[in-house]
Enzyme design. Structure first.
Site, mmCIF file in Angstrom:
data_model
loop_
_atom_site.group_PDB
_atom_site.id
_atom_site.type_symbol
_atom_site.label_atom_id
_atom_site.label_comp_id
_atom_site.label_asym_id
_atom_site.label_seq_id
_atom_site.Cartn_x
_atom_site.Cartn_y
_atom_site.Cartn_z
ATOM 1 N N ASP A 1 0.875 -1.165 0.000
ATOM 2 C CA ASP A 1 0.000 0.000 0.000
ATOM 3 C C ASP A 1 0.925 1.231 0.000
ATOM 4 O OD1 ASP A 1 -2.259 1.742 0.638
ATOM 5 O OD2 ASP A 1 -1.423 1.773 2.667
ATOM 6 N N PHE A 2 0.399 2.393 -0.355
ATOM 7 C CA PHE A 2 1.265 3.574 -0.372
ATOM 8 C C PHE A 2 1.095 4.453 0.890
ATOM 9 C CE2 PHE A 2 2.591 7.874 -1.541
ATOM 10 C CZ PHE A 2 3.893 7.606 -1.914
ATOM 11 N N ASP A 3 -0.044 5.134 1.002
ATOM 12 C CA ASP A 3 -0.223 6.086 2.111
ATOM 13 C C ASP A 3 -0.306 5.369 3.459
ATOM 14 O OD1 ASP A 3 -1.071 8.988 0.899
ATOM 15 O OD2 ASP A 3 -1.639 7.335 -0.424
ATOM 16 N N ASP B 1 -2.108 -0.450 5.840
ATOM 17 C CA ASP B 1 -2.380 0.151 7.155
ATOM 18 C C ASP B 1 -3.846 0.446 7.431
ATOM 19 O OD1 ASP B 1 -2.511 2.233 5.188
ATOM 20 O OD2 ASP B 1 -2.458 3.673 6.841
HETATM 21 MG MG LIG Z 1 -2.851 3.190 3.368
#
Ligand SMILES: [Mg+2]
Length: 254
Positions: free
Chosen positions: A26-28, A195
């Site tokens: 995932d990125f953010d 997250d």
């Molecule tokens: Mg995220």
């Protein structure tokens, strides 16, 4: 939930590093710290450097809630196999009618939520995010936004970090995207780290025994069997995966 980086779990990453594995991120909130303004989110230079090196020794992909273009820009210089945007939908659903429908949802919500200061409707092609991080109502904004979403036909609504996400019903989720890429690349196993609530479909694949799922931050309700304590620990995960694979590849590549 077990702590991935605790010494007792040291072999878990080695099993990934020494197998034919796909790494998915995932990125953010995972590769990049959460920041006040999502537009400012970027990887730390150390994370970028590690990702560049990792992408040379593993097939790596990113599965993000951002639009694919937005995500690619933030990963510039990292030789990823692919980026899948819009929570896993992108790359399957290029249907114009569906794009128009989602655009219509964004227009409706902009109108409907006009009286709520600090609420921003972001249209991303095949999904919509309604951000409320600047709303004076705080989490109270979430229920008002969710209520407005009930009028949307054919929409699936789910929570994110200070955002409500809207995607087409039955559209592929992050789990479906991860599984499709794993098969496409012929990888026996996959590593996935995220997250957020939108990562749970990917975390749930750990039940198959083929996916090592890791959550940033401990959570009792998550399907991920492992966690790291905080986003800042991502560099330790990446450098461990890098070191273990180089060991596994032998002295020529070390
Ligand atoms: Mg995220």
């Amino acid at each position: 939930m077990k702590e991935l980086l605790a010494g007792v779990n040291g072999r878990v990453l080695a099993q990934i590093a020494w197998s034919n594995a796909l790494l998915a991120f995932d990125f953010d909130g995972t590769l990049a710290p959460i920041v006040a303004e999502p537009v400012d989110a970027r990887m730390k230079p150390s994370t970028r450097k590690l990702m560049r090196e990792l992408a040379n020794v593993y097939p790596c992909i990113v599965i993000s809630g951002r639009s694919p273009d937005d995500c690619w820009q933030r990963l510039d210089g990292v030789d990823l196999f692919t980026v899948i945007g819009n929570h896993g939908i992108e790359s399957w659903w290029a249907d114009d009618a569906m794009r128009d429908r989602v655009e219509g949802w964004a227009a409706f919500l902009r109108q409907e939520l006009l009286s709520m200061p600090g609420v921003v409707v972001e249209a991303k092609g095949l999904s919509v995010a309604v951000h409320y991080r600047h709303s004076p109502l705080g989490d109270g904004a979430r229920s008002l936004i969710t209520r407005a979403c009930r009028a949307l036909d054919g929409a699936r609504v789910f929570g994110g970090i200070r955002a409500v996400n809207i995607v087409p019903e039955r559209a592929p989720d992050k789990g479906a995207a991860l599984e499709a890429q794993r098969r496409r690349l012929g990888c026996a196993r996959a590593f996935y780290i995220g997250d957020d609530e939108t990562d749970e479909d990917a975390f749930a694949l750990s039940r198959t025994g083929r996916v090592l799922a890791v959550r940033v931050g401990r959570s009792r309700s998550s399907s991920a069997p492992y966690f790291i304590k905080k986003q800042g620990d991502i560099d330790v995960v990446l450098s461990t995966l890098l070191r273990l694979r180089r060991q596994g590849l032998g002295p020529r590549s070390a």
